[in-house]
Design a protein around this motif. Structure first.
Motif, PDB file in Angstrom:
ATOM      1  N   PRO A 692     -76.743  24.611   1.308  1.00  0.00           N
ATOM      2  CA  PRO A 692     -75.758  23.929   1.559  1.00  0.00           C
ATOM      3  C   PRO A 692     -75.598  23.838   3.051  1.00  0.00           C
ATOM      4  O   PRO A 692     -74.860  22.765   3.054  1.00  0.00           O
ATOM      5  N   TRP A 693     -75.818  24.551   3.871  1.00  0.00           N
ATOM      6  CA  TRP A 693     -75.868  24.482   5.114  1.00  0.00           C
ATOM      7  C   TRP A 693     -76.761  23.424   5.700  1.00  0.00           C
ATOM      8  O   TRP A 693     -76.187  22.724   6.642  1.00  0.00           O
ATOM      9  N   ILE A 694     -78.124  23.375   5.274  1.00  0.00           N
ATOM     10  CA  ILE A 694     -78.852  22.247   5.655  1.00  0.00           C
ATOM     11  C   ILE A 694     -78.071  20.706   5.084  1.00  0.00           C
ATOM     12  O   ILE A 694     -78.205  19.909   6.027  1.00  0.00           O
ATOM     13  N   VAL A 695     -77.707  20.952   3.799  1.00  0.00           N
ATOM     14  CA  VAL A 695     -77.002  19.567   3.486  1.00  0.00           C
ATOM     15  C   VAL A 695     -75.819  19.275   4.424  1.00  0.00           C
ATOM     16  O   VAL A 695     -76.012  17.900   4.840  1.00  0.00           O
ATOM     17  N   ASN A 696     -75.133  19.879   4.689  1.00  0.00           N
ATOM     18  CA  ASN A 696     -73.950  19.818   5.501  1.00  0.00           C
ATOM     19  C   ASN A 696     -74.393  19.319   6.837  1.00  0.00           C
ATOM     20  O   ASN A 696     -73.848  18.462   7.397  1.00  0.00           O
ATOM     21  N   MET A 697     -75.338  19.900   7.413  1.00  0.00           N
ATOM     22  CA  MET A 697     -75.983  19.879   8.755  1.00  0.00           C
ATOM     23  C   MET A 697     -76.574  18.198   8.993  1.00  0.00           C
ATOM     24  O   MET A 697     -76.273  17.490   9.839  1.00  0.00           O
ATOM     25  N   THR A 698     -77.150  17.873   7.972  1.00  0.00           N
ATOM     26  CA  THR A 698     -78.009  16.490   7.895  1.00  0.00           C
ATOM     27  C   THR A 698     -76.849  15.363   7.495  1.00  0.00           C
ATOM     28  O   THR A 698     -77.010  14.519   8.114  1.00  0.00           O
ATOM     29  N   GLY A 699     -75.821  15.859   6.926  1.00  0.00           N
ATOM     30  CA  GLY A 699     -74.824  14.723   6.599  1.00  0.00           C
ATOM     31  C   GLY A 699     -73.978  14.516   7.987  1.00  0.00           C
ATOM     32  O   GLY A 699     -73.686  13.580   8.162  1.00  0.00           O
ATOM     33  N   ASP A 700     -73.859  15.881   8.547  1.00  0.00           N
ATOM     34  CA  ASP A 700     -73.234  15.614   9.977  1.00  0.00           C
ATOM     35  C   ASP A 700     -74.086  14.702  10.997  1.00  0.00           C
ATOM     36  O   ASP A 700     -73.414  14.166  11.635  1.00  0.00           O
ATOM     37  N   VAL A 701     -75.343  14.947  11.091  1.00  0.00           N
ATOM     38  CA  VAL A 701     -76.275  14.164  11.724  1.00  0.00           C
ATOM     39  C   VAL A 701     -75.896  12.994  11.498  1.00  0.00           C
ATOM     40  O   VAL A 701     -75.908  12.067  12.311  1.00  0.00           O
ATOM     41  N   ILE A 702     -75.998  12.284  10.366  1.00  0.00           N
ATOM     42  CA  ILE A 702     -76.061  10.962   9.882  1.00  0.00           C
ATOM     43  C   ILE A 702     -74.911  10.502  10.256  1.00  0.00           C
ATOM     44  O   ILE A 702     -74.656   9.186  10.372  1.00  0.00           O
ATOM     45  N   SER A 703     -73.626  11.271   9.958  1.00  0.00           N
ATOM     46  CA  SER A 703     -72.257  10.822  10.246  1.00  0.00           C
ATOM     47  C   SER A 703     -72.118  10.561  11.771  1.00  0.00           C
ATOM     48  O   SER A 703     -71.726   9.443  12.222  1.00  0.00           O
ATOM     49  N   ARG A 704     -72.511  11.385  12.591  1.00  0.00           N
ATOM     50  CA  ARG A 704     -72.580  11.206  14.119  1.00  0.00           C
ATOM     51  C   ARG A 704     -73.357   9.951  14.477  1.00  0.00           C
ATOM     52  O   ARG A 704     -73.263   9.049  15.360  1.00  0.00           O
ATOM     53  N   THR A 705     -74.680   9.812  14.077  1.00  0.00           N
ATOM     54  CA  THR A 705     -75.839   8.707  14.521  1.00  0.00           C
ATOM     55  C   THR A 705     -75.268   7.454  13.817  1.00  0.00           C
ATOM     56  O   THR A 705     -75.464   6.439  14.452  1.00  0.00           O
ATOM     57  N   ALA A 706     -74.524   7.615  12.576  1.00  0.00           N
ATOM     58  CA  ALA A 706     -74.444   6.190  12.016  1.00  0.00           C
ATOM     59  C   ALA A 706     -72.987   5.702  12.651  1.00  0.00           C
ATOM     60  O   ALA A 706     -72.999   4.525  12.853  1.00  0.00           O
ATOM     61  N   PHE A 707     -72.104   6.619  12.764  1.00  0.00           N
ATOM     62  CA  PHE A 707     -70.849   5.911  13.213  1.00  0.00           C
ATOM     63  C   PHE A 707     -70.201   6.441  14.425  1.00  0.00           C
ATOM     64  O   PHE A 707     -69.215   6.059  14.700  1.00  0.00           O
ATOM     65  N   GLY A 708     -70.879   7.164  14.973  1.00  0.00           N
ATOM     66  CA  GLY A 708     -70.370   7.684  16.476  1.00  0.00           C
ATOM     67  C   GLY A 708     -69.013   8.443  16.514  1.00  0.00           C
ATOM     68  O   GLY A 708     -68.852   9.250  15.881  1.00  0.00           O
ATOM     69  N   SER A 709     -68.315   7.739  17.077  1.00  0.00           N
ATOM     70  CA  SER A 709     -66.824   8.347  17.281  1.00  0.00           C
ATOM     71  C   SER A 709     -65.989   8.226  15.992  1.00  0.00           C
ATOM     72  O   SER A 709     -65.001   8.953  15.652  1.00  0.00           O
ATOM     73  N   SER A 710     -66.586   7.572  14.926  1.00  0.00           N
ATOM     74  CA  SER A 710     -65.798   7.496  13.645  1.00  0.00           C
ATOM     75  C   SER A 710     -66.343   8.475  12.480  1.00  0.00           C
ATOM     76  O   SER A 710     -66.473   8.164  11.400  1.00  0.00           O
ATOM     77  N   TYR A 711     -67.179   9.447  13.000  1.00  0.00           N
ATOM     78  CA  TYR A 711     -67.948  10.328  12.055  1.00  0.00           C
ATOM     79  C   TYR A 711     -67.433  11.124  11.215  1.00  0.00           C
ATOM     80  O   TYR A 711     -67.735  11.351  10.148  1.00  0.00           O
ATOM     81  N   LYS A 712     -66.043  11.411  11.539  1.00  0.00           N
ATOM     82  CA  LYS A 712     -65.207  12.067  10.678  1.00  0.00           C
ATOM     83  C   LYS A 712     -64.956  11.400   9.338  1.00  0.00           C
ATOM     84  O   LYS A 712     -64.884  11.970   8.312  1.00  0.00           O
ATOM     85  N   GLU A 713     -64.682  10.001   9.596  1.00  0.00           N
ATOM     86  CA  GLU A 713     -64.439   9.190   8.272  1.00  0.00           C
ATOM     87  C   GLU A 713     -65.976   9.051   7.668  1.00  0.00           C
ATOM     88  O   GLU A 713     -65.858   9.154   6.290  1.00  0.00           O
ATOM     89  N   GLY A 714     -66.943   9.196   8.415  1.00  0.00           N
ATOM     90  CA  GLY A 714     -68.254   9.011   7.796  1.00  0.00           C
ATOM     91  C   GLY A 714     -68.508  10.384   6.907  1.00  0.00           C
ATOM     92  O   GLY A 714     -69.261  10.192   5.962  1.00  0.00           O
ATOM     93  N   GLN A 715     -67.956  11.575   7.303  1.00  0.00           N
ATOM     94  CA  GLN A 715     -68.149  12.658   6.532  1.00  0.00           C
ATOM     95  C   GLN A 715     -67.657  12.682   5.056  1.00  0.00           C
ATOM     96  O   GLN A 715     -68.251  13.201   4.234  1.00  0.00           O
ATOM     97  N   ARG A 716     -66.483  11.886   5.193  1.00  0.00           N
ATOM     98  CA  ARG A 716     -66.046  11.679   3.804  1.00  0.00           C
ATOM     99  C   ARG A 716     -66.791  10.879   2.781  1.00  0.00           C
ATOM    100  O   ARG A 716     -66.928  11.124   1.581  1.00  0.00           O
TER     101      ARG A 716
END
Length: 1005
Positions: A692-716
């Motif tokens: 689960p840690w790795i899943v969340n980490m890669t989700g965080d990476v793609i959220s930040r790299t895909a949407f930058g400042s909008s990454y919190k919305e991206g995490q949803r």
């Protein structure tokens, strides 16, 4: 497997088949009897009267008999020909009134003749859409005339400028040129008779001249090419009509008859030639060299916005130009000549007006043609008596109110008998059957008393856009004829009006539907099975509907019920059925994905061919539910794939990915820091389920790299995508049940809710980013920013719309997160098992970075880590099988494969094939990659973690760089080993997940 279990599976399969058959029988009975009787009772309660329903066929037999009888009787020019061309509707109205019903097969058809009802039906285009056409007609033409909803609105908007009066003025010279050529031919024929008179059958000449006009006006300088195309279209029209006469025979259109083969050949050739002309014209337009005074030029000029038509759509509109433009004007001209032959007084008046307005030898121009009032009166009267389309049909999709006193049931049709409306004495007077152009002396409104009762070109929003074109062309032809000739009917003329394209009985659709089911479930699979066996292929026997799906799921369930050690072969757990087939039949065999045969291939040469020929071997679309997850680049084919790939490519250029390394570091170091805290709280060691840690980490990476400042919305979105993937996998087990995805089950409802929420979040992010970009405030260093920047650089009409960008963002999420998370999880599991390789990898990381922050330059030097990652990808590829669809007969190596089959490439089996990788293929040995992939594979196409060829995964560098960053940070801080509580449970979702997690003991260094 025990006998009890086999019996249970057999009983379950039997229940499924019986249930499916029962559902089909019910649907058939419902269509053929229960639904029509329900509609009949409904209409009677509304006060309607009509013909009684006959099981399945409705009034079809009665109509056929009435038509045959009517055509056997001679008819004079002054007789009403309505009983000859629409006897059933006429008789129904006589027996049951002007608003009554009859039966087109099992479909209730409500006859509407009152102007106020007609006005309402033709105005409410979304409540009363066009009825579906027979599939054979699609080989001839589709286009704006047959489209509905938003597609119709878009096409109509683009096409309208082609028929504006100002544009038509430009086409007058083309009208003149074609018509004058015909007149010259007639003059030669008359002079050859050594007199001043000659008998001519004008119908073929008028057909030719209208076809010639549409060729010139459609393609201008490409007229000769266009003429060749339209000659093929004319042949296609004749063949389609021939096929429609036999359409009542279920499945006939699928048989390889001479007519069917030729129709398909013409369809391909016409589309290919038209596409070539269109592409040439587009290039010329871009170079500023193209003419814009023909229909194609005007259409492409109008189509040049952001939301234009595809080339395929333009092709269909060109085909429609020909049919509608040629057919309508040809029949108008021929009936006008017949009427003027019979009514010499009106012929004389028309000629007198022409000589007065234009003169004997002068060339007609637009203004002069527009001033021919008598000619307009004559043409309107001919259109009243001989309308091009004798009836208009509309469908009712839901219960709909019509007028103040009628409610019509969903599933019924509305029929507007144009010919009967045009010949209604209550609307037009007692002289309704007589040829009296004077009734139009003060225009159409006065003649109709402002009622909707003149419908030669339809009415309302969907009226024919080409009516001015047809009338102007007809006037040009008649002016030239009347300037040079007088004419009368030959004694050999026989009055025999008959319909060509008419409304066919809808019971054909029912039989067609039942035939399609039979063909889909049994006939086609058995035909394909026979074909494959003749090719020397071996495989399982076909089981109706379910194929091998139940066997596959049964073996998968059994495999998962058994405990598995980390050293056991993965194949028997995640691909037990494929493994069984490999051991039974060898490396090339076929199985059944429901009623679709799937040929499994493992030969590298064949795999290379499949991956390279992307237009012959397209993506499969067997499971429509997967499009809820993502429907972007990964699922696109043909021109759509080329467009998406071109626009997305810049987002994954190495130069762009380099800029994302700090983001990779931030997300990965956050997780590593939290692990350090967990370990320090326990001492020097701690058990952690890293999955689960790795899943969340890669989700965080793609959220930040895909949407930058909008990454919190991206995490949803990431959380919702994960839930949606799980629900789709559950649903795939029931995919063989027809229509299961439409059932309102709890899972299906939840999937649709998730889909809508993801779409809503993405639409908001993209909209806000576009606004910020327009204001010069938006970042362009994340994937969305790069994608929007690349998209804005495309020429008009070649970019992606918002929906397409949303689908590609969903693909970023799913593929970007899923691929890297499973790669990292299995790498940690394998390095826990193989401490020597973990030590070598750590030694390399320390040698390159020491305790310093990993950077791009250093990451690129990690050779041992690269070897390890490749070996993990070989043993645990993210996708264990790649599938492709074949839509036409095609050669693959020594095999000839038929259209309608799939080709499966079992990546996991290929990666563990001892013939390709050696006897140690199932062992973890990264050293096999020490000299790179080419050396390891002996230059064969047998290493496929990211696919291969033109469609190779666009994000592979992104995934590998992210994985190396994470592993470098982990190896700098920890050593690790498998926990005694670790349960080896590889589980196929879309990728191979550790079902019971990845429990690892972390030791702080």
């Amino acid at each position: 497997m025990s006998d009890t279990k086999i019996s249970a599976v057999a009983v379950a399969a039997a229940i499924v088949v019986v249930t499916a058959v029962a559902v089909w029988i019910w649907k058939g009975l419902n269509l053929a009897w229960f639904k029509p009787k329900k509609h009949e009772a409904y209409l009677k309660r509304q006060g309607f009267s009509g013909t009684p329903f006959t099981f399945l066929v409705g009034d079809a037999k009665r109509e056929a008999s009435m038509v045959e009888q009517a055509k056997s009787r001679p008819i004079s020019l002054t007789d009403d020909y309505t009983p000859r061309v629409m006897p059933l509707i006429l008789q129904t109205v006589k027996d049951h009134g002007k608003t009554s019903y009859m039966w087109m097969g099992p479909t209730a058809s409500v006859i509407v003749t009152k102007p106020e009802h007609i006005k309402e039906v033709l105005n409410r285009v979304y409540d009363f859409p066009k009825p579906p056409v027979h599939p054979i007609v699609e080989l001839f033409a589709t286009g704006v005339a047959l489209y509905e909803g938003e597609k119709w609105s878009k096409h109509r908007k683009i096409i309208n400028p082609s028929f504006h009066i100002e544009k038509l003025k430009i086409m007058i010279p083309a009208f003149y040129e074609s018509c004058s050529e015909m007149i010259s031919k007639w003059e030669r024929l008359v002079s050859q008779q050594q007199g001043s008179s000659s008998e001519i059958d004008v119908w073929p000449y008028l057909g030719d001249v209208t076809s010639d006009v549409i060729s010139r006006t459609a393609f201008g300088s490409s007229y000769e090419e266009g003429k060749g195309i339209f000659e093929l279209q004319e042949e296609q029209g004749r063949r389609v009509l021939k096929a429609l006469e036999l359409a009542i025979i279920p499945g006939l259109r699928f048989l390889p008859t001479k007519n069917n083969r030729r129709m398909r050949q013409i369809d391909r050739e016409v589309k290919s030639r038209l596409k070539e002309i269109i592409i040439k014209r587009q290039r010329a337009m871009e170079a500023g060299e193209a003419p814009k005074n023909d229909l194609l030029g005007i259409l492409l000029e109008s189509n040049s916005g952001d939301h234009g038509m595809s080339i395929e759509d333009v092709v269909e509109e060109c085909r429609l130009f020909h049919f509608a433009g040629q057919e309508t004007t040809a029949v108008l001209l021929v009936w006008t000549m017949i009427m003027l032959s019979h009514h010499q007084k009106w012929q004389d008046q028309a000629r007198e007006e022409i000589l007065k307005v234009i003169g004997k030898n002068n060339k007609p121009n637009f203004d002069a043609l527009s001033r021919l009032k008598i000619m307009s009166m004559i043409l309107n009267e001919v259109l009243r008596l001989y309308p091009p389309g004798i009836l208009l049909g509309r469908t009712i999709e839901k219960e709909t109110k019509l007028g103040e006193d009628m409610t019509l049931p969903g599933g019924a049709q509305v029929v507007i008998p144009v010919l009967m409306v045009h010949r209604d004495p209550e609307l037009w007077g007692d002289d309704v059957h007589e040829f009296k152009p004077e009734r139009f002396a003060d225009g159409i409104s006065k003649a109709t008393k402002n009622q909707v009762s003149f419908l030669p070109f339809g009415w309302g929003p969907r009226f024919c856009p080409g009516q001015n074109f047809a009338l102007m062309e007809a006037k040009m032809a008649l002016v030239l004829i009347l300037q040079r000739f007088s004419f009368e009917l030959s004694p050999s003329y026989t009055h025999a009006p008959h319909t060509v394209l008419t409304l066919h009985p809808q019971f054909v659709v029912v039989l067609w539907w039942l035939w399609r089911i039979l063909e889909w479930v049994w006939l086609k699979p058995k035909m394909l099975e026979s074909y494959l066996r003749r090719q020397g292929l071996v495989g399982t026997r076909y089981t109706p509907l379910v194929g091998d799906v139940r066997r596959n799921f049964s073996m998968l369930k059994e495999a998962r019920s058994k405990p598995m050690k980390p050293t056991d072969d993965l194949i028997s757990l995640v691909m037990p059925y494929s493994f069984h087939m490999l051991n039974t039949y060898g490396k090339t065999f076929f199985t059944w994905l429901g009623p679709i045969p799937a040929i499994t291939i493992m030969n590298p040469q064949l795999i290379k061919e499949v991956y390279n020929k992307i237009y012959d071997f397209e993506k499969t679309h067997t499971f429509p539910l997967t499009t809820l997850l993502t429907d972007g680049l990964a699922n696109a084919d043909g021109d759509k794939w080329v467009k998406h790939r071109k626009i997305i490519n810049p987002a994954f250029h190495f130069e762009k990915i380099k800029n994302m390394v700090p983001t990779f570091y931030d997300s990965c170091s956050e997780v590593v820091c939290q692990w350090e805290k967990l370990v320090s709280d326990k001492g020097l060691s701690c058990e952690v389920d890293v999955w689960p840690w790795i899943v969340n980490m890669t989700g965080d990476v793609i959220s930040r790299t895909a949407f930058g400042s909008s990454y919190k919305e991206g995490q949803r979105i990431f959380i919702l995508q994960a839930e949606l993937a799980h629900l789709i996998i559950l649903a795939l087990g029931k995919n063989y049940i027809p229509g299961y995805r439409h059932f309102p089950t709890k899972n299906n409802r939840r999937m649709k809710t998730i889909f809508k929420e993801i779409q809503f979040i993405l639409r908001g992010i993209i909209s806000n980013r576009e606004k910020a970009r327009d204001a010069g405030e938006a970042p362009s260093d994340d994937l969305l920013g790069i994608l929007l920047e690349s998209n804005s650089g495309q020429t008009k009409g070649n970019g992606l719309n918002t929906e397409e960008i949303m689908e590609d963002c969903k693909l970023f999420y799913f593929a970007g997160q899923e691929t890297t998370s499973v790669l990292l999880a299995w790498t940690m599991v394998l390095l826990s098992q193989h401490q020597d390789w973990q030590a070598r990898a750590r030694e390399e990381v320390v040698q390159v970075f020491g305790d310093n922050k990993p950077d791009l330059q250093g990451i690129n030097q990690l050779k041992v880590m690269t070897m390890i990652i490749y070996e993990v990808l070989r043993l645990y590829p993210p996708v264990i099988q790649m599938n492709r669809a074949i839509h036409k007969e095609i050669k693959l190596g020594d095999l000839t494969l038929p259209g309608g089959v799939q080709v499966h490439m079992p990546i996991l089996l290929i990666h563990r094939d001892t013939k390709l990788w050696g006897d140690d293929a199932a062992e973890f040995k990264p050293e096999r990659f020490k000299d790179g992939i080419s050396k390891a594979t002996k230059n064969q196409v047998c290493f496929l973690p990211f696919g291969w060829g033109p469609r190779i995964c666009i994000g592979q560098n992104f995934a590998l760089l992210e994985a190396k960053m994470a592993l470098a940070l982990i190896l700098q801080r920890f050593s690790f080993e498998l926990s005694p509580s670790y349960v080896h449970s590889p589980y196929r979702v879309f990728t191979i997940h550790p079902q019971c997690g990845a429990h690892i003991i972390l030791h702080k260094l």
